[in-house]
Design a protein around this motif. Structure first.
Motif, PDB file in Angstrom:
ATOM      1  N   THR A   1       4.614  52.008 -45.969  1.00 51.19           N
ATOM      2  CA  THR A   1       4.047  52.069 -44.621  1.00 51.19           C
ATOM      3  C   THR A   1       4.976  51.486 -43.563  1.00 51.19           C
ATOM      4  O   THR A   1       4.870  51.838 -42.394  1.00 51.19           O
ATOM      5  N   GLU A   2       5.894  50.618 -43.958  1.00 50.01           N
ATOM      6  CA  GLU A   2       6.734  49.915 -42.995  1.00 50.01           C
ATOM      7  C   GLU A   2       8.045  50.646 -42.694  1.00 50.01           C
ATOM      8  O   GLU A   2       8.623  50.455 -41.630  1.00 50.01           O
TER       9      GLU A   2
ATOM     10  N   ASP B   1       7.449  40.990 -54.897  1.00 52.07           N
ATOM     11  CA  ASP B   1       6.492  39.888 -54.926  1.00 52.07           C
ATOM     12  C   ASP B   1       5.740  39.871 -56.259  1.00 52.07           C
ATOM     13  O   ASP B   1       5.637  38.836 -56.900  1.00 52.07           O
ATOM     14  N   GLN B   2       5.224  41.026 -56.665  1.00 54.19           N
ATOM     15  CA  GLN B   2       4.415  41.107 -57.881  1.00 54.19           C
ATOM     16  C   GLN B   2       4.759  42.361 -58.683  1.00 54.19           C
ATOM     17  O   GLN B   2       5.174  43.370 -58.110  1.00 54.19           O
TER      18      GLN B   2
ATOM     19  N   THR C   1       2.781  48.686 -61.445  1.00 51.49           N
ATOM     20  CA  THR C   1       2.792  48.616 -59.993  1.00 51.49           C
ATOM     21  C   THR C   1       3.709  47.495 -59.541  1.00 51.49           C
ATOM     22  O   THR C   1       3.572  46.356 -59.987  1.00 51.49           O
ATOM     23  N   ILE C   2       4.644  47.839 -58.667  1.00 52.98           N
ATOM     24  CA  ILE C   2       5.550  46.863 -58.064  1.00 52.98           C
ATOM     25  C   ILE C   2       5.105  46.707 -56.610  1.00 52.98           C
ATOM     26  O   ILE C   2       5.004  47.700 -55.882  1.00 52.98           O
TER      27      ILE C   2
ATOM     28  N   VAL D   1       5.001  47.226 -49.400  1.00 54.49           N
ATOM     29  CA  VAL D   1       5.417  48.439 -50.091  1.00 54.49           C
ATOM     30  C   VAL D   1       4.773  48.380 -51.467  1.00 54.49           C
ATOM     31  O   VAL D   1       4.638  47.301 -52.054  1.00 54.49           O
ATOM     32  N   VAL D   2       4.340  49.517 -51.957  1.00 50.23           N
ATOM     33  CA  VAL D   2       3.745  49.595 -53.291  1.00 50.23           C
ATOM     34  C   VAL D   2       4.418  50.747 -54.025  1.00 50.23           C
ATOM     35  O   VAL D   2       4.485  51.864 -53.514  1.00 50.23           O
TER      36      VAL D   2
END
Length: 126
Positions: free
Chosen positions: A74-75, A83-84, A95-96, A102-103
């Motif tokens: 989206t950015e 992060d995760q 899932t990153i 961001v996904v």
């Protein structure tokens, strides 16, 4: 930061991987082009400016048995830090998630993620 090679094939090992790659950066556009024959390769960098300067990655994530790759960006900033990393064993989805929103969703046949340290770049940073 010293990064060690590792292979994650069990959900219990995922935390160790997240600790190793947390706050490392990747180029989302390069990620989209890295999906080939069931493998996604993600070069990782210590800082976002390392990407723009074409420096060597300090490590590489290799995700195997990938059926599909979807990026929710989206950015649109290009470079994101990790992060995760989560794995849903029922949906078989890795899932990153980035600190900057961001996904990255990867549908996989099974969990198989490798982290390869770039020994040359790590020795330069030491």
């Amino acid at each position: 930061m010293e990064i060690s090679d590792m292979m994650v094939s069990d959900l219990a090992q995922l935390g160790t991987l997240v600790d190793a790659v947390h706050d490392l950066w990747f180029d989302v556009d390069a990620l989209k082009g890295s999906f080939s024959e069931g493998v996604v390769t993600i070069p990782l960098y210590g800082r976002p400016n390392a990407l723009s300067r074409k420096q060597l990655p300090i490590a590489t994530l290799v995700i195997k048995h990938v059926d599909s790759l979807v990026v929710e960006d989206t950015e649109h900033v290009g470079y994101y830090d990790i992060d995760q990393i989560r794995f849903d064993p029922v949906g078989k989805t890795l899932t990153i998630i980035g600190c900057i929103p961001v996904v990255v969703r990867l549908h996989v046949a099974k969990l198989n993620v490798e982290l390869h340290a770039n020994r040359e770049e790590n020795s330069i940073r030491a």
